[in-house]
Design a protein around this motif. Structure first.
Motif, PDB file in Angstrom:
ATOM      1  N   LEU A  28       0.727   0.695 -11.273  1.00 44.53           N
ATOM      2  CA  LEU A  28       0.523   0.485  -9.843  1.00 44.53           C
ATOM      3  C   LEU A  28       0.255  -0.990  -9.546  1.00 44.53           C
ATOM      4  O   LEU A  28      -0.506  -1.639 -10.263  1.00 44.53           O
ATOM      5  CB  LEU A  28      -0.644   1.327  -9.347  1.00 44.53           C
ATOM      6  CG  LEU A  28      -0.505   2.828  -9.546  1.00 44.53           C
ATOM      7  CD1 LEU A  28      -1.776   3.541  -9.113  1.00 44.53           C
ATOM      8  CD2 LEU A  28       0.682   3.354  -8.774  1.00 44.53           C
ATOM      9  N   THR A  51      -1.274  -2.244  -6.835  1.00 44.01           N
ATOM     10  CA  THR A  51      -2.537  -2.456  -6.130  1.00 44.01           C
ATOM     11  C   THR A  51      -3.491  -1.307  -6.426  1.00 44.01           C
ATOM     12  O   THR A  51      -3.123  -0.315  -7.032  1.00 44.01           O
ATOM     13  CB  THR A  51      -2.325  -2.520  -4.596  1.00 44.01           C
ATOM     14  OG1 THR A  51      -1.873  -1.244  -4.148  1.00 44.01           O
ATOM     15  CG2 THR A  51      -1.329  -3.591  -4.217  1.00 44.01           C
ATOM     16  N   SER A  52      -4.699  -1.441  -5.945  1.00 45.29           N
ATOM     17  CA  SER A  52      -5.695  -0.384  -6.140  1.00 45.29           C
ATOM     18  C   SER A  52      -5.742   0.576  -4.945  1.00 45.29           C
ATOM     19  O   SER A  52      -6.677   1.362  -4.829  1.00 45.29           O
ATOM     20  CB  SER A  52      -7.076  -1.009  -6.356  1.00 45.29           C
ATOM     21  OG  SER A  52      -7.455  -1.739  -5.210  1.00 45.29           O
ATOM     22  N   SER A  86      -8.130   7.940  -3.544  1.00 46.71           N
ATOM     23  CA  SER A  86      -8.810   8.987  -4.325  1.00 46.71           C
ATOM     24  C   SER A  86     -10.308   8.981  -4.058  1.00 46.71           C
ATOM     25  O   SER A  86     -10.922  10.042  -3.895  1.00 46.71           O
ATOM     26  CB  SER A  86      -8.557   8.777  -5.818  1.00 46.71           C
ATOM     27  OG  SER A  86      -7.196   8.861  -6.101  1.00 46.71           O
ATOM     28  N   GLN A 130       0.797  -1.222   0.000  1.00 44.94           N
ATOM     29  CA  GLN A 130       0.000   0.000   0.000  1.00 44.94           C
ATOM     30  C   GLN A 130       0.833   1.278   0.000  1.00 44.94           C
ATOM     31  O   GLN A 130       0.290   2.368  -0.125  1.00 44.94           O
ATOM     32  CB  GLN A 130      -0.919   0.004   1.212  1.00 44.94           C
ATOM     33  CG  GLN A 130      -1.998  -1.051   1.137  1.00 44.94           C
ATOM     34  CD  GLN A 130      -2.882  -1.040   2.347  1.00 44.94           C
ATOM     35  OE1 GLN A 130      -3.296   0.005   2.807  1.00 44.94           O
ATOM     36  NE2 GLN A 130      -3.173  -2.217   2.884  1.00 44.94           N
ATOM     37  N   GLU A 156      -4.102   3.277  -4.230  1.00 46.30           N
ATOM     38  CA  GLU A 156      -4.113   4.696  -4.602  1.00 46.30           C
ATOM     39  C   GLU A 156      -5.486   5.124  -5.115  1.00 46.30           C
ATOM     40  O   GLU A 156      -5.962   6.216  -4.805  1.00 46.30           O
ATOM     41  CB  GLU A 156      -3.030   4.958  -5.655  1.00 46.30           C
ATOM     42  CG  GLU A 156      -2.597   6.388  -5.763  1.00 46.30           C
ATOM     43  CD  GLU A 156      -2.006   6.933  -4.473  1.00 46.30           C
ATOM     44  OE1 GLU A 156      -2.279   8.110  -4.166  1.00 46.30           O
ATOM     45  OE2 GLU A 156      -1.288   6.219  -3.778  1.00 46.30           O
ATOM     46  N   CYS A 157      -6.141   4.265  -5.864  1.00 42.29           N
ATOM     47  CA  CYS A 157      -7.506   4.554  -6.334  1.00 42.29           C
ATOM     48  C   CYS A 157      -8.457   4.675  -5.148  1.00 42.29           C
ATOM     49  O   CYS A 157      -9.316   5.561  -5.116  1.00 42.29           O
ATOM     50  CB  CYS A 157      -7.985   3.464  -7.283  1.00 42.29           C
ATOM     51  SG  CYS A 157      -7.036   3.335  -8.782  1.00 42.29           S
ATOM     52  N   GLU A 158      -8.307   3.775  -4.194  1.00 40.82           N
ATOM     53  CA  GLU A 158      -9.156   3.819  -2.996  1.00 40.82           C
ATOM     54  C   GLU A 158      -8.933   5.111  -2.220  1.00 40.82           C
ATOM     55  O   GLU A 158      -9.883   5.701  -1.699  1.00 40.82           O
ATOM     56  CB  GLU A 158      -8.875   2.611  -2.095  1.00 40.82           C
ATOM     57  CG  GLU A 158      -9.180   1.270  -2.723  1.00 40.82           C
ATOM     58  CD  GLU A 158     -10.656   1.078  -3.047  1.00 40.82           C
ATOM     59  OE1 GLU A 158     -11.505   1.706  -2.398  1.00 40.82           O
ATOM     60  OE2 GLU A 158     -10.954   0.285  -3.959  1.00 40.82           O
TER      61      GLU A 158
END
Length: 189
Positions: A165, A167-168, A174, A16, A170-172
């Motif tokens: 990236l 993992t997700s 955002s 993360q 960074e999207c989470e």
């Protein structure tokens, strides 16, 4: 069990981190040495439990030994096998690995041709000149100088490799920031 959970927690936290690249993530996931070592040897929590069983008390509670229902080595190996199967190295990771100096071979004879075909494939994938990228990569790895000595094409490839990236997370982050901005009170205004 506690040792496995600690290792998985550590892996999750490393994945993360914002600066974690896809190659870093692959390297973190492949570190099964700790799980493999504790598979055959007792970890600190297990030693405490065994001492409690021997004394008949664990943290002030009377206990008695019951035959274990899960075989420890089988459980650990199952975790290792599942992580390996669920998180395989993709073709993209294979192409990106040579651009990470952590995976370069230590011996100069092995380093001479290391990673050139992968860099060429990655350059073609991004529409860059493969021969120019391979030439710049060769100069960079054999001179082993800092980032200021990378060619323009190689710099573009490295920047592109760092945008993928693992993992997700960074999207989470955002989405969480959007949820902080878009709330019921602001919608009423």
């Amino acid at each position: 069990m506690k040792d496995v959970l600690r290792e998985l927690q550590s892996l999750s936290l490393k994945l993360q981190i914002r600066d974690t690249s896809l190659v870093d993530a692959s390297r973190y996931i492949r570190r099964f040495e700790v799980l493999s070592a504790t598979k055959d040897n007792d970890g600190k929590p297990e030693l405490k439990v065994k001492a409690g069983i021997t004394s008949g008390q664990f943290k002030g509670v009377d206990i008695k030994e019951i035959n274990p229902k899960v075989k420890k080595s089988q459980f650990y190996q199952s975790i290792i096998d599942n992580l390996t199967r669920c998180l395989p190295d993709s073709e993209l990771v294979t192409m990106l690995k040579p651009m990470d100096q952590h995976v370069w071979p230590k011996e100069r004879t092995e380093l001479v041709l290391f990673g050139e075909s992968e860099v060429g494939k990655f350059a073609k994938l991004l529409g860059e000149s493969a021969t120019e990228a391979v030439s710049e990569f060769r100069d960079w790895k054999l001179q082993q100088q800092g980032k200021e000595h990378q060619g323009k094409t190689l710099k573009r490839l490295i920047v592109a490799s760092n945008t993928v990236l693992p993992t997700s997370a960074e999207c989470e982050r955002s989405f969480s920031a959007c949820n902080d901005t878009d709330c019921k009170t602001r919608n009423r205004l």
